[in-house]
Write an enzyme that holds these catalytic residues in place. Structure first.
Site, mmCIF file in Angstrom:
data_model
loop_
_atom_site.group_PDB
_atom_site.id
_atom_site.type_symbol
_atom_site.label_atom_id
_atom_site.label_comp_id
_atom_site.label_asym_id
_atom_site.label_seq_id
_atom_site.Cartn_x
_atom_site.Cartn_y
_atom_site.Cartn_z
ATOM 1 N N GLY A 113 36.458 -4.704 63.111
ATOM 2 C CA GLY A 113 37.804 -4.142 63.018
ATOM 3 C C GLY A 113 38.629 -4.539 64.227
ATOM 4 O O GLY A 113 38.632 -5.692 64.655
ATOM 5 N N SER A 199 32.609 -9.892 59.986
ATOM 6 C CA SER A 199 34.031 -9.533 59.986
ATOM 7 C C SER A 199 34.673 -9.992 61.300
ATOM 8 O O SER A 199 34.633 -11.175 61.624
ATOM 9 C CB SER A 199 34.185 -8.022 59.777
ATOM 10 O OG SER A 199 35.521 -7.683 59.544
ATOM 11 N N ASP A 278 29.898 -15.472 33.595
ATOM 12 C CA ASP A 278 28.470 -15.208 33.824
ATOM 13 C C ASP A 278 27.596 -16.372 33.347
ATOM 14 O O ASP A 278 26.688 -16.836 34.049
ATOM 15 C CB ASP A 278 28.064 -13.902 33.122
ATOM 16 C CG ASP A 278 26.667 -13.414 33.500
ATOM 17 O OD1 ASP A 278 25.914 -14.199 34.124
ATOM 18 O OD2 ASP A 278 26.326 -12.264 33.173
ATOM 19 N N ASP A 285 23.172 -12.908 33.403
ATOM 20 C CA ASP A 285 22.363 -11.981 34.198
ATOM 21 C C ASP A 285 23.212 -11.039 35.040
ATOM 22 O O ASP A 285 22.705 -10.371 35.940
ATOM 23 C CB ASP A 285 21.436 -12.784 35.128
ATOM 24 C CG ASP A 285 22.217 -13.675 36.073
ATOM 25 O OD1 ASP A 285 23.431 -13.887 35.826
ATOM 26 O OD2 ASP A 285 21.649 -14.152 37.060
ATOM 27 N N ILE A 287 25.497 -11.963 37.136
ATOM 28 C CA ILE A 287 25.873 -12.592 38.403
ATOM 29 C C ILE A 287 26.554 -13.928 38.103
ATOM 30 O O ILE A 287 26.080 -14.695 37.253
ATOM 31 C CB ILE A 287 24.626 -12.826 39.295
ATOM 32 C CG1 ILE A 287 24.051 -11.480 39.768
ATOM 33 C CG2 ILE A 287 24.990 -13.683 40.509
ATOM 34 C CD1 ILE A 287 22.806 -11.609 40.615
ATOM 35 N N ASP A 454 34.579 -10.329 48.713
ATOM 36 C CA ASP A 454 35.095 -9.772 49.966
ATOM 37 C C ASP A 454 36.521 -9.275 49.730
ATOM 38 O O ASP A 454 37.349 -10.003 49.191
ATOM 39 C CB ASP A 454 35.085 -10.871 51.045
ATOM 40 C CG ASP A 454 35.351 -10.324 52.438
ATOM 41 O OD1 ASP A 454 36.304 -9.526 52.595
ATOM 42 O OD2 ASP A 454 34.619 -10.696 53.369
ATOM 43 N N HIS A 491 32.817 -7.009 51.388
ATOM 44 C CA HIS A 491 33.011 -7.378 52.783
ATOM 45 C C HIS A 491 31.805 -6.974 53.626
ATOM 46 O O HIS A 491 31.577 -5.795 53.843
ATOM 47 C CB HIS A 491 34.278 -6.711 53.322
ATOM 48 C CG HIS A 491 34.612 -7.117 54.718
ATOM 49 N ND1 HIS A 491 34.898 -8.417 55.071
ATOM 50 C CD2 HIS A 491 34.688 -6.411 55.869
ATOM 51 C CE1 HIS A 491 35.149 -8.477 56.369
ATOM 52 N NE2 HIS A 491 35.019 -7.276 56.876
HETATM 53 CA CA LIG Z 1 24.931 -15.767 35.569
#
Ligand SMILES: [Ca+2]
Length: 578
Positions: A113, A199, A278, A285, A287, A454, A491
């Site tokens: 920060g 960060s 995906d 999956d 992700i 993020d 983040h």
């Molecule tokens: Ca995938």
């Protein structure tokens, strides 16, 4: 050198003599290391000893033997105590822990920060392993320099030196001071030096690699805010994109953003992104590993498919919500259409807390208080630290400042220097150089990681920098800097993905044993759809890809390989070129 000498030896006798000499010198050095003049005893852990070292402009307030988590000497001190232009006391505070059983390594713990606290100097477990760990407040103290009439904890931005300390000088001063103290305390050299942060701490890592390239052998730069003033402009952009959705006012009389998207709305958006992207990595999956292929033309139709046809319900997003998302993910621009930061990655981690929720929307606290960090943290730092001269604003006015920020007339102030403010924030805050030759030359190694969701620093900005740096180096970036994108991570952590991983151990193996990280295993924590799932994180531009058989929750069944672009679309992001 030694092997060259060996090759040139002319006789066996000479060789033997040299062997004896080498042996004697080696034993002498060993004995010096073991028994020699060293002050490393618990008895010397007192402020008097450290003050007696005579470090210029350095004051020690505490030096205390501690036993938790291991026996060590805890030191708190200040560098360059002075009075700022606002009449308040300033200093670069530091916190150093020197373990009795030292492993001959130095660990700089990055801040976060706007800093302002000296940190715990435990290095996320590094102290327990024998590292000497330092952390710093980066030149101002939130308990002293807080001013409710000047952005609260961002008030230090009124003082030009405090800006520069925060930007880069604290990393310089604290590293030099800590290294001197470590050498004097133990009476030995430091074998390896590391900086680890995320960060603003990741930004400090990139700053070190560029401004102070000889200070560290290894750096972990997580979600680095290496272009922070531009990202702060994007923070204001996001809030203004969301403002039209607000149906009520905050306690400060400004658009209340917390309920402009419910968590269910964010989940709808995440599902639309999954529907679009995906499968692009060859495996459905939850992700998006082939993030390079997940672009507007894939995602827009899926967002439009969930647009409400009538009134807003739990199963659709309003047209205004979808428009706001498109605006946010496109990134800020001025009225002439010039990009002021960069665009963002469509990623299902949008539903995670450390993405839009924490930064742009905020979370409920009972009263209609805007809690989005873009309005609180960013609300303080943009007017006080990043624009020049500072626009001094009371805490109660920060929301109005961000909602009224003008992208034509205010945004250019991050490039301005004037009067006592001799450096613009784009000078003192950023680490955008692509010339890392000096860091590379002294064998420096850096691991950068960045979450694809993020909420404050765009992974595309980091990718664009990495690509440019790779071209500049040229094409040798992989030999000393590797970038790991983390699908679904927000983040510095969090999000519905395999977000738990250790980047420091691979860095140490790279620095000390020459083993470059080909992948980093990450694990999905509790609270994700598949706790315990493991996946490899891959060095950019490689991505994790399923081998086609075996448990999809086991990293062993995935490989890191170059993305399948498909459809003839290239991998260039829309970005600013100032
Ligand atoms: Ca995938």
């Amino acid at each position: 050198m030694i092997s060259e000498r060996r090759c040139n030896m002319r006789s066996r006798k000479e060789s033997d003599v040299k062997k004896v000499i080498y042996y004697v010198v080696f034993v002498a050095l060993l004995m010096t290391a073991i028994l020699g003049p060293r002050s490393a005893t618990a008895a010397s852990c007192d402020p008097e000893f450290f003050n007696s070292l005579g470090l210029p402009n350095t004051v020690f307030t505490t030096a205390t033997p501690q036993v938790d988590p291991i026996a060590h000497c805890e030191i708190i001190g200040k560098i360059n105590p002075r009075t700022g232009v606002d009449g308040k006391p300033y200093a670069i505070g530091f916190h150093l822990r020197l373990p009795d059983s030292w492993n001959e390594r130095f660990y700089f713990q990055g801040g976060g920060g706007t800093d302002g606290s000296i940190g715990d100097a435990k290095g996320s477990g590094a102290l327990s392993k024998g590292y000497a760990v330092v952390s710093t407040d980066a030149g101002h103290d939130n308990t002293i320099n807080f001013d409710p009439n000047a952005g609260g904890t961002a008030a230090f931005g009124i003082d030009p030196q405090a800006r520069i300390d925060y930007g880069y000088n604290a990393v310089d001063q604290v590293t030099q001071t800590a290294k001197t103290l470590i050498r004097d305390y133990y009476g030995r050299k430091i074998a390896y030096s590391y900086l680890v942060g995320c960060s603003n701490g990741g930004r400090q890592g990139m700053v070190a690699s560029q401004r102070f390239p000889t200070y560290f052998d290894g750096i972990v730069a997580g979600a680095p805010g290496f272009n922070l003033p531009r990202a702060a402009v994007a923070e204001a952009w996001n809030e203004q994109a969301l403002a039209p959705l607000a149906t009520s006012l905050s306690t400060n009389g400004q658009p209340y953003l917390v309920d402009t998207f419910s968590d269910a709305d964010l989940a709808l958006a995440a599902n639309a992104i999954l529907a679009a992207c995906d499968a692009l990595d060859g495996l459905v999956d939850g992700i998006v590993d082939n993030y390079a292929a997940c672009k507007n033309w894939q995602v827009y139709p899926q967002l439009e498919a969930i647009q409400c046809t009538g009134a807003k319900t739990a199963s659709c997003l309003s047209a205004d919500q979808i428009e706001a998302l498109k605006m946010i993910y496109a990134g800020p621009e001025n009225s002439r259409g010039k990009a002021l930061y960069t665009d963002w990655q469509w990623d299902p981690g949008i539903s995670g807390f450390t993405s839009l929720r924490l930064w742009s929307l905020g979370y409920p606290v009972g009263a209609p208080v805007n809690t989005a960090l873009n309005l609180t943290l960013g609300g303080g730092s943009l007017p006080h630290v990043f624009v020049t001269p500072p626009d001094v604003t009371p805490l109660t006015g920060l929301e109005a400042y961000i909602f009224g920020f003008n992208f034509d007339t205010d945004a250019p102030k991050i490039f301005k220097a004037s009067g006592i403010y001799t450096e613009s924030s784009m000078e003192f805050m950023t680490a955008r150089s692509t010339d890392l030759r000096r860091f590379k030359k002294q064998d420096g190694k850096m691991i950068i990681y960045h979450g694809n969701s993020d909420g404050v620093f765009s992974p595309h900005d980091t990718i664009n920098w990495y690509k440019a740096m790779d071209e500049r180096m040229p094409g040798k970036a992989q030999s000393f800097v590797r970038l790991f994108l983390v699908p679904s991570m927000g983040h510095c952590g969090g999000g519905p993905g395999t977000t738990v991983f250790d980047a420091f151990t691979p860095l140490v193996n790279w620095v000390e044993h020459g083993i470059a990280p080909e992948s980093i295993v990450s694990t999905a924590p509790p609270g994700t759809p598949w706790p315990g799932r493991t996946r490899p994180l891959c060095p950019y531009p490689k991505q994790a890809r399923y081998i086609g058989s075996g448990d999809i929750n086991n990293a062993a069944n995935f490989v890191c390989e170059l993305p399948h672009y498909g459809h003839g679309h290239d991998f260039d992001f829309h970005h600013c070129d100032d």
